[in-house]
Structures are given as C-alpha cells and as structure tokens.
Design a protein around this motif. Structure first.
Motif, PDB file in Angstrom:
ATOM      1  N   GLY A   1      -0.111  28.757  -1.788  1.00  0.00           N
ATOM      2  CA  GLY A   1       1.257  29.210  -2.007  1.00  0.00           C
ATOM      3  C   GLY A   1       2.122  29.119  -0.775  1.00  0.00           C
ATOM      4  N   ASP A   2       1.600  28.526   0.300  1.00  0.00           N
ATOM      5  CA  ASP A   2       2.385  28.331   1.521  1.00  0.00           C
ATOM      6  C   ASP A   2       3.297  27.112   1.369  1.00  0.00           C
ATOM      7  N   THR A   3       4.252  27.004   2.288  1.00  0.00           N
ATOM      8  CA  THR A   3       5.051  25.790   2.372  1.00  0.00           C
ATOM      9  C   THR A   3       4.148  24.629   2.781  1.00  0.00           C
ATOM     10  N   ALA A   4       4.149  23.554   2.001  1.00  0.00           N
ATOM     11  CA  ALA A   4       3.299  22.396   2.289  1.00  0.00           C
ATOM     12  C   ALA A   4       4.071  21.381   3.127  1.00  0.00           C
ATOM     13  N   ARG A   5       3.373  20.785   4.135  1.00  0.00           N
ATOM     14  CA  ARG A   5       3.921  19.655   4.893  1.00  0.00           C
ATOM     15  C   ARG A   5       3.330  18.380   4.300  1.00  0.00           C
ATOM     16  N   LEU A   6       4.159  17.632   3.581  1.00  0.00           N
ATOM     17  CA  LEU A   6       3.691  16.456   2.865  1.00  0.00           C
ATOM     18  C   LEU A   6       3.994  15.190   3.663  1.00  0.00           C
ATOM     19  N   ILE A   7       2.989  14.348   3.820  1.00  0.00           N
ATOM     20  CA  ILE A   7       3.154  13.048   4.459  1.00  0.00           C
ATOM     21  C   ILE A   7       3.121  11.972   3.383  1.00  0.00           C
ATOM     22  N   SER A   8       4.072  11.064   3.430  1.00  0.00           N
ATOM     23  CA  SER A   8       4.050   9.890   2.547  1.00  0.00           C
ATOM     24  C   SER A   8       4.345   8.662   3.392  1.00  0.00           C
ATOM     25  N   ALA A   9       3.799   7.526   2.979  1.00  0.00           N
ATOM     26  CA  ALA A   9       3.980   6.293   3.737  1.00  0.00           C
ATOM     27  C   ALA A   9       3.751   5.107   2.807  1.00  0.00           C
ATOM     28  N   PHE A  10       4.284   3.955   3.186  1.00  0.00           N
ATOM     29  CA  PHE A  10       4.015   2.738   2.418  1.00  0.00           C
ATOM     30  C   PHE A  10       4.275   1.521   3.292  1.00  0.00           C
TER      31      PHE A  10
ATOM     32  N   TRP B   1       0.837  -1.207   0.000  1.00  0.00           N
ATOM     33  CA  TRP B   1       0.000   0.000   0.000  1.00  0.00           C
ATOM     34  C   TRP B   1       0.868   1.251   0.000  1.00  0.00           C
ATOM     35  N   VAL B   2       0.300   2.335  -0.533  1.00  0.00           N
ATOM     36  CA  VAL B   2       0.974   3.635  -0.606  1.00  0.00           C
ATOM     37  C   VAL B   2       0.015   4.698  -0.102  1.00  0.00           C
ATOM     38  N   ALA B   3       0.518   5.623   0.695  1.00  0.00           N
ATOM     39  CA  ALA B   3      -0.289   6.744   1.186  1.00  0.00           C
ATOM     40  C   ALA B   3       0.443   8.048   0.943  1.00  0.00           C
ATOM     41  N   PHE B   4      -0.328   9.091   0.690  1.00  0.00           N
ATOM     42  CA  PHE B   4       0.228  10.429   0.452  1.00  0.00           C
ATOM     43  C   PHE B   4      -0.793  11.450   0.918  1.00  0.00           C
ATOM     44  N   GLY B   5      -0.299  12.558   1.457  1.00  0.00           N
ATOM     45  CA  GLY B   5      -1.245  13.581   1.860  1.00  0.00           C
ATOM     46  C   GLY B   5      -0.594  14.822   2.427  1.00  0.00           C
ATOM     47  N   PHE B   6      -1.451  15.681   2.984  1.00  0.00           N
ATOM     48  CA  PHE B   6      -1.052  16.982   3.510  1.00  0.00           C
ATOM     49  C   PHE B   6      -1.296  17.023   5.013  1.00  0.00           C
ATOM     50  N   SER B   7      -0.306  17.534   5.746  1.00  0.00           N
ATOM     51  CA  SER B   7      -0.437  17.680   7.192  1.00  0.00           C
ATOM     52  C   SER B   7      -0.575  19.159   7.529  1.00  0.00           C
ATOM     53  N   PRO B   8      -1.394  19.507   8.538  1.00  0.00           N
ATOM     54  CA  PRO B   8      -1.530  20.930   8.903  1.00  0.00           C
ATOM     55  C   PRO B   8      -0.223  21.539   9.375  1.00  0.00           C
ATOM     56  N   HIS B   9       0.490  20.831  10.269  1.00  0.00           N
ATOM     57  CA  HIS B   9       1.708  21.389  10.846  1.00  0.00           C
ATOM     58  C   HIS B   9       2.835  20.364  10.939  1.00  0.00           C
TER      59      HIS B   9
END
Length: 609
Positions: A141-150, A61-69
C-alpha cells in the motif's frame, strides 16, 4: 500427395484458440511517462495477485519493474518483446547495479499475452504482491516507484533505450466506472485571476470567494485542480479551500494568508484540498459536500501555496479548484477533519537525522455523539519527509484497533487524495495518532514547522461522514519538557523553541529529543467550525506494525522468505552484462515453440515447391 496428406492432417487438429474467453477488464490506468509512450492498465484481487497490461509505442524490447527508491540498482524488472519472426521472449530479472542485470532464479511473473503490431508492443502479465524470491520487491500500500523502458529493436540495452520513472499508488480501491455520475450538474471555478507570483521561494496567497447561490440544497460530488503551468512545470505546491460564513466580515482582494493582516487567515474548516501530484477526486457514492442550506458556508477562503525556488520573475497565475455540483443528493454530507502535528510554533526536526519521528494526537472526546465513517485521506508534508514511514492509527480505549493508512515510500511529488481500503468508523472517545518520519541528513540547521516548503508539516486530512462541527484536531508536545530533558533552560514555550538552537545535535541528542517529544505531555487542540477552541491532554502510545503475510510462488504455493533461501538464490544467480542477449532472455518453452514454428515453415515451403 504428401502435401495433401499434411494439409488434411492440419485440418484434423482441433482449434483451441477461438473459444478462449476475453481477459477481464482492468479497472485502473495511467501513462508512465510525460510523452504518453507507455500506457499501463492494472488491477488486483483478493488472492493478492496484481495484473498488469502495458501498451508501449515500440516494436522493440519492453521493460517494466519496481525500484526501491527511484534508482536502477536493486530494481525488480521484467523484460519482454516479439522477435521479427513472431516468436516472443519474456523473463524476470533484477538490477545488481547501473551496469549489470541478473536473471532471477525464480520466475515469478506469469505472462498472459504478448503481441506486437506496426505501432505497439502489448504485454499482459501478473504476479503476487509478495513472492518468495528475495530479488522481487513487494507490492504494498506504499507509493510505488515504477521503472519502464523500451528500445527500438530486440537487442536489450538499457543504456541506449528510453527509461522512465513514475511514482504511483497501485492499491487503489474505487475505479471511475464504479462511481455514480449525476445526470444534472454544473461546474463552478474558485481561482485567482492573473495573480503575479512573487519572486520568493514561498508564497501563500489567499482570497475570499462566494460559493454559488442555489435555491435548494446541492452536493459537491467532485473537484479537480486548475493549474497554470510555467515553463513546463507548476509552481503550485498545494491548494486548500476553507469554509467561511458571512462575507461581510471578510477582507477583499488577495494577500498573504499568514502575513501582517490576520483576517486573511480566517476560516479554518477545510472543505477540499489538493497537493502536488494529485488529480481530480470524486467522492464515494454515499456522501458529498453540502451547499445551499443555512448550515453550509456562503464563502470560501482559497489558499494557494506557491514554490518559486528559482526566483523566476514575471509569472502570472490563474490556478484554483473546480467544483462539480448537483441537485441529485447523496445520503450523507461529507466533512473534513484536519489531524496531525500542530504546525506552529513548537514543531521541530533536528538537523543531521537519518530518521526522526514526530507525533500528532487527536482525541475525539469533544465530537458529537454520532460516530463518523472515514472514506479517504489527503496527506500534506514538505521536503524533509523521508520515503520511510508514515502512519495514521485508530486507538480505542488506549488499544490500537487498526492502521488507517501508511506509506513507507512517501514521495513529495505525489500527494493525492486516496480512498481507504475499507471504510473505518471513528467512535466518540477514540484517538487518532499520526506519525511522520523525517530525514534531515542534508541539513545543518533545525527544521521548524511552518508554511514554507523548506519548513515542515505533518498533516492528514480525513474525509468522513456524516459531517459534524469539528474542523481540526491536532496535537503537539510540551516543548519545555523537551528542553529540560536536553539540558536547556526554558520558562515558557517560546524559550523552549529558542533553546533548541543551543543543543549540540548528534545521534545521541537526536534520539533523546525524539524520545522526549514522544513521552512529554501532549496538548490536543480541538477547533470547531465556529472557530471555538478547546484543549485536551493525552499521551503518545506505541504503534504496532503487523507482520507481513506469507509469500507466494507463481504456482500459488505459500512460503516464508528466509535468510538461507535468500543466500542460496543469490549464490545461484549468474551475472550478465547490461547489454543482454535476447536469446538468453527467451525461456526454454518458447525456444521449443520457435523451433517448431521453423519446422512448420520449412514443411509448408517444401509443399509449395
């Protein structure tokens, strides 16, 4: 006979897949982890749609997304993969806390393709910048906090998989393929040689280095950091290159930039700058930095800021900046304007502040009569800058024209030169206002402006063309006025700063100080490349933040997020365990496709019998 008829039936079905056009190339790319296991490509368009492609070294499995902080709770996550039987699963989720995920009632990620081979799982999908689902985080346009997992198989368990966090600026404008590389070029390194990093938390090391001698005008069209890593990490916080004139008046050797010998602080015209988290930077095709003419610098001052928080002894450093030079000239010469809050001695941030704004004003009344065009920006702050708000704004005749840039999710570890979304013209007489928002909840003493990482800065370096004779334009408030507003006595600026230590800081005095600093008379210090200085006065005007646009659902319909919609969606969502069942992730159309696949396999096996 039945098998022959079934085979003829299959032949009669037209092929719908061979004529599908290949997807357009995505302009930007980055690894999302240090081990290069998760590679992402992405792009965005005028329809406010962002397209992603993840290539992950796994068959699970693969996961990807955006974290608030930067944490898991509140994150907006998409999960996908390929079952051993070839069927696929893909769905939109959000994290309630560290233990529980919910599947979104509104599925706002559209799957474009999902494949798996012996090594990689590759997902391509898209979503709008702002969806109408309150559980989706906006792409801005803000700096994004990206979460990825597998994971290693198709049983989705975040606690047992590998998970990564990376800060990334997604709204890039110019890709490397859009920049013109000259046919003729050479590189030139400006660096320290075998410099022993002192056993101090903060060191500013400076030296003076000649620029390359060229027989004709050249342009520096690209620069990149040369960073020595120590124990798998860098001690270098930032590197600045300043322009100097005749080398005969400059000191030799390496010394503290702002120490006992004031000559090591000579030269204030910034040529290029790099800060932690940044990479190489290539100027837009229309402008570059000039060398080789009588108007150009002959020497530079190389300034390297080291942060040796762990007081590690015996470290030797060879860091610096590499220039890429070419005789193939651009139409314009690039300049750099330093703006923001004048760092020392009157910049301060009270302790215990959840949010405290500082303002730096630049008035362009002393600029020459040529309008300048801004193309990119480098921001430099330290540890107290909160991931909340930062803006640089252009004012004309006292009225806000536009926000030059903003970042509501600032990350100290990602300070890079960024191209502006569109070029901006600064006219003579315009004002540039830089606002920084700080947080000092973990501090019990005042944070003063200064060079140390534990001090603070609020600076923005603006890259522009054509080059003029102004090197910096920064502002600061009348500290005596602030002291008097807070009930302290002060006969000059120094006493005003000392008086800040006697204030009893609480929520009320923090807000009083912030308001007083904004409403006080502002001093604007304008310095030329010849080190001539002239002061102006001004006032801080309110910054107007435009309202966010309409949201979209994945079908393209416009909408508005409302509190009732938010409540309904949250009430309808069902909580599930973090150890997700892959069958639950599989959307209904894909389940039907899987059933049809099994039916076909059964039929074909009967034919072979």
């Amino acid at each position: 006979n039945a098998c022959k008829l079934f085979f003829l039936f299959l032949l009669s079905i037209p092929c719908l897949c061979s004529s599908q056009p290949s997807p357009p190339p995505l302009r930007f790319s980055a690894f999302l982890d240090d081990s290069n296991m998760v590679f992402m490509r992405w792009d965005h368009d005028e329809e406010e749609m962002m397209t992603f492609e993840l290539q992950v070294r796994t068959v699970g499995w693969v996961a990807f997304g955006f974290s608030p902080h930067g944490e898991l709770p509140g994150s907006d996550i998409v999960i996908g993969g390929v079952f051993p039987n070839g069927s696929i699963y893909f769905s939109d989720w959000h994290a309630v806390d560290e233990e529980n995920l919910k599947e979104d009632n509104s599925q706002d990620y559209q799957l474009l393709s999902l494949t798996e081979d012996e090594t990689f799982t590759t997902l391509r999908f898209k979503r709008y910048f702002q969806t109408c689902d309150p559980n989706d985080l906006d792409i801005t346009g803000d700096t994004a906090r990206l979460i990825s997992a597998f994971g290693t198989d198709d049983t989705v368990q975040f606690s047992k998989g590998q998970r990564f966090l990376k800060s990334l600026f997604l709204m890039r404008v110019i890709s490397p393929t859009e920049l013109n590389d000259p046919k003729i070029f050479f590189t030139y390194d400006l660096k320290l040689n075998d410099f022993p990093i002192p056993v101090d938390e903060t060191t500013y090391a400076c030296t003076f280095i000649p620029l390359p001698i060229v027989k004709q005008k050249h342009h520096i069209y690209k620069f990149e950091p040369i960073i020595t890593t120590h124990q798998n990490r860098s001690m270098v916080h930032h590197i600045l290159v300043y322009a100097c004139g005749n080398g005969s008046v400059l000191p030799t050797g390496i010394s503290d930039c702002y120490g006992a010998d004031p000559d090591f602080a000579l030269c204030s015209q910034v040529v290029v700058g790099w800060a932690v988290g940044g990479g190489s930077y290539q100027f837009p095709n229309e402008a570059a930095i000039s060398i080789g003419t009588p108007m150009d610098p002959q020497y530079i001052r190389l300034e390297i800021h080291y942060s040796n928080f762990d007081l590690i002894p015996g470290l030797i450093d060879n860091s610096g900046i590499r220039f890429y030079c070419t005789p193939e000239l651009r139409p314009y010469d690039m300049g750099v304007l330093q703006t923001g809050v004048f760092t020392f001695p009157v910049h301060f941030i009270p302790p215990g502040a959840d949010a405290y704004k500082s303002y730096g004003l630049c008035k362009s009344s002393q600029f020459n009569e040529v309008n300048v065009t801004l193309v990119s920006i480098l921001k430099n702050y330290h540890m107290a800058q909160r991931d909340y708000s930062e803006e640089a704004v252009r004012m004309e005749n006292g009225e806000q024209v536009r926000i030059i840039c903003e970042d509501n999710k600032y990350d100290f570890a990602l300070q890079e030169t960024r191209d502006l979304k569109e070029v901006i013209t600064i006219k003579v007489g315009d004002e540039i206002l830089v606002e920084c928002n700080f947080q000092t909840l973990d501090r019990t003493e005042i944070t003063f402006g200064g060079p140390s990482t534990l001090n603070e800065m609020c600076l923005a370096f603006l890259f522009y063309y054509p080059r003029n004779n102004i090197s910096s334009c920064m502002g600061y408030p009348d500290i005596q006025q602030i002291a008097h507003t807070l009930g302290q006595e002060a006969s000059d600026a120094m006493e005003g700063m000392i008086a800040m230590n006697y204030v009893e800081w609480n929520n009320e005095t923090i807000k009083t100080a912030e308001k007083a600093a904004k409403e006080a008379d502002q001093i604007v210090m304008i310095k030329t490349i010849d080190e001539l200085q002239k002061n102006e006065s001004g006032i801080i005007r309110d910054i107007m933040i435009p309202e966010s646009g309409l949201c979209h659902d994945i079908s393209g319909r416009l909408g508005v997020r409302g509190p009732q919609v938010t409540a309904n969606l949250r009430g309808a969502a069902a909580v599930i365990s973090q150890a997700l069942s892959t069958a639950e992730i599989l959307p209904l159309p894909l389940l039907l496709l899987t059933q049809l696949s099994f039916t076909w396999l059964l039929t074909s096996s009967q034919c072979r019998i």
